[in-house]
Design a protein around this motif. Structure first.
Motif, PDB file in Angstrom:
ATOM      1  N   GLY A  53     -41.175  30.354  24.597  1.00 52.58           N
ATOM      2  CA  GLY A  53     -40.525  31.350  24.068  1.00 52.58           C
ATOM      3  C   GLY A  53     -39.053  31.658  24.286  1.00 52.58           C
ATOM      4  O   GLY A  53     -38.733  32.786  23.892  1.00 52.58           O
ATOM      5  N   SER A  54     -38.636  30.579  24.612  1.00 50.55           N
ATOM      6  CA  SER A  54     -36.928  30.411  24.816  1.00 50.55           C
ATOM      7  C   SER A  54     -36.105  30.419  23.469  1.00 50.55           C
ATOM      8  O   SER A  54     -36.683  29.445  22.735  1.00 50.55           O
ATOM      9  CB  SER A  54     -36.755  29.670  26.110  1.00 50.55           C
ATOM     10  OG  SER A  54     -36.925  28.380  25.926  1.00 50.55           O
ATOM     11  N   VAL A  55     -34.947  30.826  23.645  1.00 48.68           N
ATOM     12  CA  VAL A  55     -34.005  30.530  22.746  1.00 48.68           C
ATOM     13  C   VAL A  55     -32.758  29.812  23.242  1.00 48.68           C
ATOM     14  O   VAL A  55     -32.389  30.589  24.240  1.00 48.68           O
ATOM     15  CB  VAL A  55     -33.859  31.651  21.713  1.00 48.68           C
ATOM     16  CG1 VAL A  55     -32.471  31.260  20.795  1.00 48.68           C
ATOM     17  CG2 VAL A  55     -34.869  32.054  21.078  1.00 48.68           C
ATOM     18  N   VAL A  56     -32.168  28.930  22.873  1.00 50.96           N
ATOM     19  CA  VAL A  56     -30.963  28.393  23.425  1.00 50.96           C
ATOM     20  C   VAL A  56     -29.905  28.266  22.667  1.00 50.96           C
ATOM     21  O   VAL A  56     -30.030  27.988  21.237  1.00 50.96           O
ATOM     22  CB  VAL A  56     -31.300  26.804  23.813  1.00 50.96           C
ATOM     23  CG1 VAL A  56     -30.013  26.070  24.173  1.00 50.96           C
ATOM     24  CG2 VAL A  56     -32.388  26.707  24.904  1.00 50.96           C
ATOM     25  N   GLY A  57     -28.656  28.648  23.047  1.00 48.92           N
ATOM     26  CA  GLY A  57     -27.645  28.499  22.363  1.00 48.92           C
ATOM     27  C   GLY A  57     -26.424  27.595  22.955  1.00 48.92           C
ATOM     28  O   GLY A  57     -26.322  27.523  24.334  1.00 48.92           O
ATOM     29  N   TYR A  58     -25.771  26.542  22.242  1.00 44.16           N
ATOM     30  CA  TYR A  58     -24.838  25.438  22.890  1.00 44.16           C
ATOM     31  C   TYR A  58     -23.422  26.125  22.610  1.00 44.16           C
ATOM     32  O   TYR A  58     -23.174  26.363  21.259  1.00 44.16           O
ATOM     33  CB  TYR A  58     -25.250  24.050  22.288  1.00 44.16           C
ATOM     34  CG  TYR A  58     -26.727  23.821  22.816  1.00 44.16           C
ATOM     35  CD1 TYR A  58     -26.632  23.332  24.087  1.00 44.16           C
ATOM     36  CD2 TYR A  58     -27.514  23.596  22.071  1.00 44.16           C
ATOM     37  CE1 TYR A  58     -28.172  22.805  24.441  1.00 44.16           C
ATOM     38  CE2 TYR A  58     -28.981  23.081  22.068  1.00 44.16           C
ATOM     39  CZ  TYR A  58     -28.807  22.690  23.688  1.00 44.16           C
ATOM     40  OH  TYR A  58     -30.137  22.269  24.085  1.00 44.16           O
ATOM     41  N   GLY A  59     -22.554  25.548  23.422  1.00 40.48           N
ATOM     42  CA  GLY A  59     -21.086  25.810  23.178  1.00 40.48           C
ATOM     43  C   GLY A  59     -20.461  24.527  24.011  1.00 40.48           C
ATOM     44  O   GLY A  59     -21.115  23.667  24.790  1.00 40.48           O
ATOM     45  N   GLU A  60     -19.155  24.258  23.682  1.00 38.00           N
ATOM     46  CA  GLU A  60     -18.442  23.312  24.206  1.00 38.00           C
ATOM     47  C   GLU A  60     -17.083  23.714  24.493  1.00 38.00           C
ATOM     48  O   GLU A  60     -16.300  24.460  23.978  1.00 38.00           O
ATOM     49  CB  GLU A  60     -18.238  22.039  23.234  1.00 38.00           C
ATOM     50  CG  GLU A  60     -17.448  20.773  23.470  1.00 38.00           C
ATOM     51  CD  GLU A  60     -17.375  19.795  22.533  1.00 38.00           C
ATOM     52  OE1 GLU A  60     -18.223  19.671  21.730  1.00 38.00           O
ATOM     53  OE2 GLU A  60     -16.312  18.967  22.498  1.00 38.00           O
ATOM     54  N   ALA A  61     -16.506  23.260  25.676  1.00 41.31           N
ATOM     55  CA  ALA A  61     -15.068  23.424  26.058  1.00 41.31           C
ATOM     56  C   ALA A  61     -14.416  22.217  26.308  1.00 41.31           C
ATOM     57  O   ALA A  61     -15.055  21.449  27.168  1.00 41.31           O
ATOM     58  CB  ALA A  61     -15.278  24.332  27.443  1.00 41.31           C
ATOM     59  N   THR A  62     -13.669  21.791  25.765  1.00 45.13           N
ATOM     60  CA  THR A  62     -12.926  20.553  25.728  1.00 45.13           C
ATOM     61  C   THR A  62     -11.421  20.830  25.894  1.00 45.13           C
ATOM     62  O   THR A  62     -10.629  20.792  24.664  1.00 45.13           O
ATOM     63  CB  THR A  62     -13.370  19.738  24.550  1.00 45.13           C
ATOM     64  OG1 THR A  62     -14.593  19.698  24.357  1.00 45.13           O
ATOM     65  CG2 THR A  62     -12.743  18.255  24.698  1.00 45.13           C
ATOM     66  N   PRO A  63     -10.645  21.114  26.890  1.00 47.05           N
ATOM     67  CA  PRO A  63      -9.440  21.388  26.895  1.00 47.05           C
ATOM     68  C   PRO A  63      -8.362  20.356  26.516  1.00 47.05           C
ATOM     69  O   PRO A  63      -8.967  18.992  26.544  1.00 47.05           O
ATOM     70  CB  PRO A  63      -9.418  21.705  28.554  1.00 47.05           C
ATOM     71  CG  PRO A  63     -10.522  21.974  29.210  1.00 47.05           C
ATOM     72  CD  PRO A  63     -11.461  21.095  28.161  1.00 47.05           C
ATOM     73  N   LEU A  64      -7.378  20.784  25.989  1.00 48.56           N
ATOM     74  CA  LEU A  64      -6.293  19.663  25.536  1.00 48.56           C
ATOM     75  C   LEU A  64      -4.913  20.353  26.061  1.00 48.56           C
ATOM     76  O   LEU A  64      -4.565  21.221  25.551  1.00 48.56           O
ATOM     77  CB  LEU A  64      -6.330  19.600  23.890  1.00 48.56           C
ATOM     78  CG  LEU A  64      -5.451  18.605  23.176  1.00 48.56           C
ATOM     79  CD1 LEU A  64      -5.905  17.243  23.842  1.00 48.56           C
ATOM     80  CD2 LEU A  64      -5.584  18.752  21.770  1.00 48.56           C
ATOM     81  N   SER A  65      -4.089  19.233  26.509  1.00 47.00           N
ATOM     82  CA  SER A  65      -2.808  19.573  27.096  1.00 47.00           C
ATOM     83  C   SER A  65      -1.970  20.125  26.073  1.00 47.00           C
ATOM     84  O   SER A  65      -2.125  19.450  24.935  1.00 47.00           O
ATOM     85  CB  SER A  65      -2.287  18.433  27.831  1.00 47.00           C
ATOM     86  OG  SER A  65      -1.101  18.569  28.341  1.00 47.00           O
TER      87      SER A  65
END
Length: 365
Positions: A53-65
């Motif tokens: 019964g769970s729901v998942v959301g994905y995100g991404e943090a990819t820093p760039l100089s």
């Protein structure tokens, strides 16, 4: 956006080596290092996550100089977000990372993915509430090279189905870049849209010489020919009426939409969701630009599959979006998971699964 409460935020680091090192003004990039974020709501019905019964959301943090906070600053921000989402919910978590754009991008994308999944709708429809969109146009990006090498690279891209190519310029003399564009035009004819991106390389005199020649060669867009601070210079280039649209990229982050509009400095503005702090922010900026008769287009920052797929959904949520710089996955030797976006015939096929459609990237590695 009204995601459920009682969420758990998890993150883990990654390092994605590039297929080949990339030379930039800030040095050589050999890998893209960042954080994969997962939001879990274990109490949601009809879920797809790790528990019943769970729901998942994905995100991404990819820093760039030069574009975002540092990797260390991003990790500290994600720690704050993890604490804030437990104590105060999504709004407090977003506020905790408001000044760290890569971290905010990850959190906002995960929240949007989770909510679109709950609503059983593709992310682009959650963002835009518009009709079904099957494809968005994309451009090929062509790096520096001799006139012959550049023409060969564009011919290869055209043979692969691209009808829009963006050439990197500014590393050679203006005359050399003009010759490169001329050779490409002679090779592929008038049926291929050509753009150029100078990445702030030129003085006004150099840019004026280039844009005059590019107008004769049918170039459609010249991106960031002058340093980001030179709004008046970009406005003066537009006043030349060469037929070449002036686009700002770095200039958006330095000045914002109001200043660009007031200076009449751009026909086109490039939106990088990672640098703007999220696809939600980028979507609002796109709508704002459209109201001002400035064309928005979307590009990535050499991101992993989660952020790239988010950018594809963002582009699909923008009506009549021009060809966007989304086909950057080939620059990576490895990725966070399977790419759900098919690139064919100069377009990206938009995922129609609920949410982002990237699958269980958390279990891929």
């Amino acid at each position: 956006m009204s995601p459920p409460e009682d969420l758990e935020l998890e993150y883990r680091s990654f390092s994605l080596p590039l297929a080949e090192p990339l030379e930039t003004a800030d040095g050589t990039i050999e890998s893209r290092d960042g954080f994969l974020v997962r939001l879990v709501d274990d109490g949601a019905p009809g879920g797809t996550g790790p528990g019943d019964g769970s729901v998942v959301g994905y995100g991404e943090a990819t820093p760039l100089s030069g574009w975002t906070e540092s990797r260390e600053g991003c990790q500290r921000a994600l720690e704050r977000a993890r604490d804030a989402i437990r104590s105060g919910g999504p709004s407090e978590a977003l506020e905790a990372v408001d000044r760290q754009v890569a971290a905010r991008h990850a959190l906002a994308l995960a929240l949007a993915d989770l909510q679109a999944t709950r609503e059983s709708t593709p992310l682009y429809r959650y963002l835009g509430q518009g009709p079904m969109v099957g494809r968005v146009p994309i451009n090929a990006t062509i790096g520096d090279g001799s006139p012959a090498e550049t023409a060969d690279a564009v011919r290869t891209a055209v043979d692969r189905g691209f009808d829009c190519c963006k050439l990197k310029v500014g590393l050679r003399s203006v005359d050399a870049d003009i010759e490169r564009v001329r050779r490409v035009r002679e090779t592929v004819g008038d049926g291929v849209e050509l753009r150029a991106d100078a990445n702030e390389a030129w003085t006004y005199e150099e840019a004026r010489s280039a844009i005059d020649a590019f107008g004769d060669l049918g170039l459609s867009i010249l991106e960031q020919p002058l340093p980001a601070g030179a709004l008046e210079g970009h406005a003066a280039l537009r006043d030349l009426r060469t037929g070449v649209s002036v686009a700002l990229d770095e200039g958006l982050l330095e000045h914002g939409v109001d200043a660009i509009c007031d200076a009449e400095a751009a026909d086109v503005v490039v939106l990088k969701p990672m640098a703007l702090g999220g696809i939600d922010v980028a979507r609002k900026v796109a709508a704002w630009l459209t109201e001002l008769d400035i064309t928005p287009l979307v590009t990535t920052t050499i991101d992993g599959v989660v952020a790239r797929t988010g950018a594809v959904h963002l582009a699909a949520a923008i009506p009549d979006v021009p060809a966007c710089g989304l086909a950057t996955g080939d620059l990576l030797a490895t990725d966070l998971g399977r790419d759900p976006v098919l690139f064919e015939k100069g377009s990206a096929v938009v995922p129609q699964a609920k949410g982002l459609g990237v699958g269980d990237v958390w279990g891929e590695r």
